[in-house]
Motif scaffolding. Structure first.
Motif: not given
Length: 442
Positions: A79, A83, A130, A134, A215, A242, A245-246, A250, A387, A389
């Motif tokens: 990840t 990113l 984000i 993604v 992503y 995931t 999550d992001l 985010g 984190c 991000g």
């Protein structure tokens, strides 16, 4: 967390304390030195996450945020590198954020100085940033389906920081059989996961392995590369979890911080005015900010850092877990113990901050008015579980806040005294109170 609670406990029992909550035995670490020693100096021993029923119900052990061991290591490494490849913290992402800032400014102008709730304006802007990383796309502010997803995320954050969310963590089997808002939110989160699944399917149909767009494309390529490896963590369940999550992390943390920043700037009009003057002296009224302007905006930079410190978004941090016996400061922390490195106690550590309990940008300024770093500034946590991000969030906070303060004066219909800056909810995260904002073009 009340002002007196961690400081009184720490003064009475020291910076390493044992607390019993329901079925859990918890070790609480208080103060910058103890938290830094655990998360940074003994990072390998304090890396794991505990099984938290609320998160397990949503993610079922998959994804980046709550996984451990080889799953966590593989997903985090992938990840971070992916990113970064798509510009997180770099010029490419800066340009995308500035473009989103222009959309946000236009939406704020359309309010025509009438009061409005800023929550979903800001959530939409940060979500789109984000989404660029993604999903490879942004969504219109008029998109009612996307607004529905933002409302679901808001409901989830409120639930996990409410008494209902805490009851679920203590008594999950019982709560599964009792009526309550948790059932509604869990069902709504399935809508959010269905949205992500649909986006993944769309990416599969248009995937070009030689030219990944975002992503999801990179994860799909990795799944295909490791499809014959039985131990591979690159599977569809981990990809969906995931991405969730992001998407959630985010969106909510950054938008909530900006919303709280508005409250503090309204509450302290002298600070807002000082920021405006500095921004205008560097950028004028029309030039868009860039990340390289940060060094020329020391007061503004100090205000943004102080907002994060004072807001104390995740006061208890995300819990850690002893997957083996740990020796720490002559204490033995037995296997199976939950560990809370209390970020609140770091951001309010009176040994580290000149004015720990007040909102005061001086905490980040030296005598010459230049920006001053402080090692106890840990709103994103520290160590191997910090984190992922952080660099993106720091970029968004600077570019969004500078753009908005550059173009608008911020106020509220009842005046500064009408705002209550105490959070509406405070547990896993702090949820700022709802309020009406007025943005008047400057």
């Amino acid at each position: 967390v009340a002002r007196s609670l961690p400081s009184q406990w720490s003064k009475q029992y020291g910076p390493v304390m044992t607390v019993h909550l329901g079925p859990w035995c918890i070790v609480v670490l208080s103060g910058y030195k103890a938290v830094k020693e655990a998360l940074v100096d003994q990072a390998d021993e304090f890396t794991d996450r505990p099984p938290v029923p609320f998160f397990d119900r949503v993610q079922r052990g998959y994804g980046l945020a709550i996984s451990n061991g080889e799953r966590w290591r593989q997903l985090r490494r992938f990840t971070l590198s992916t990113l970064r490849d798509f510009g997180m913290g770099r010029k490419r992402m800066e340009q995308w954020t500035l473009e989103e800032s222009r959309h946000l400014l236009e939406s704020l102008r359309e309010t025509k100085s009438t009061p409005f709730n800023p929550t979903f304006f800001l959530s939409h802007a940060t979500a789109n940033v984000i989404c660029a990383l993604v999903f490879g796309e942004r969504f219109s502010y008029d998109d009612v389906n996307f607004l529905r997803l933002l409302q679901i995320m808001q409901a989830e954050r409120r639930l996990e920081s409410s008494p209902w969310g805490q009851l679920y963590n203590f008594f999950p089997k019982l709560m599964d059989h009792l009526p309550g808002p948790h059932h509604t939110v869990f069902n709504q989160l399935e809508e959010l996961k269905a949205f992500i699944t649909e986006k993944i399917h769309q990416h599969e149909e248009t995937l070009n392995p030689d030219n990944p767009r975002d992503y999801i494309d990179c994860f799909l390529i990795r799944i295909n590369q490791e499809k014959d490896l039985a131990e591979s963590e690159f599977i569809y369940e981990n990809m969906t979890a995931t991405v969730l999550d992001l998407f959630m992390a985010g969106t909510d943390s950054t938008s909530s911080t900006i919303r709280y920043a508005f409250m503090l700037l309204i509450k302290h009009p002298d600070i807002q005015e000082h920021m405006q003057k500095e921004i205008e002296s560097v950028l004028g009224q029309h030039r868009a900010p860039q990340m390289e302007d940060r060094k020329s905006l020391p007061y503004t930079d100090a205000v943004i850092h102080e907002v994060q410190r004072y807001m104390d978004f995740a006061p208890l941090s995300v819990p850690h877990y002893a997957t083996k016996n740990i020796s720490f400061r002559d204490y033995n922390i037995p296997k199976g113990t939950m560990i809370i490195p209390m970020l609140h106690s770091v951001l309010r550590d009176e040994d580290q901050w000149e004015d720990a309990w007040a909102f005061n940008p001086v905490n980040f300024l030296n005598q010459n008015g230049n920006f001053k770093k402080n090692p106890a500034f840990l709103p994103f946590s520290a160590g191997k579980r910090a984190c992922v991000g952080e660099s993106l969030a720091r970029m968004e906070l600077l570019l969004f806040l500078v753009s908005i303060v550059q173009h608008f004066h911020l106020s509220t219909p009842g005046g500064p005294s009408s705002l209550d800056i105490k959070p509406e909810l405070s547990s896993f995260v702090k949820v700022p109170a709802q309020y009406q904002l007025v943005v008047t073009p400057r």
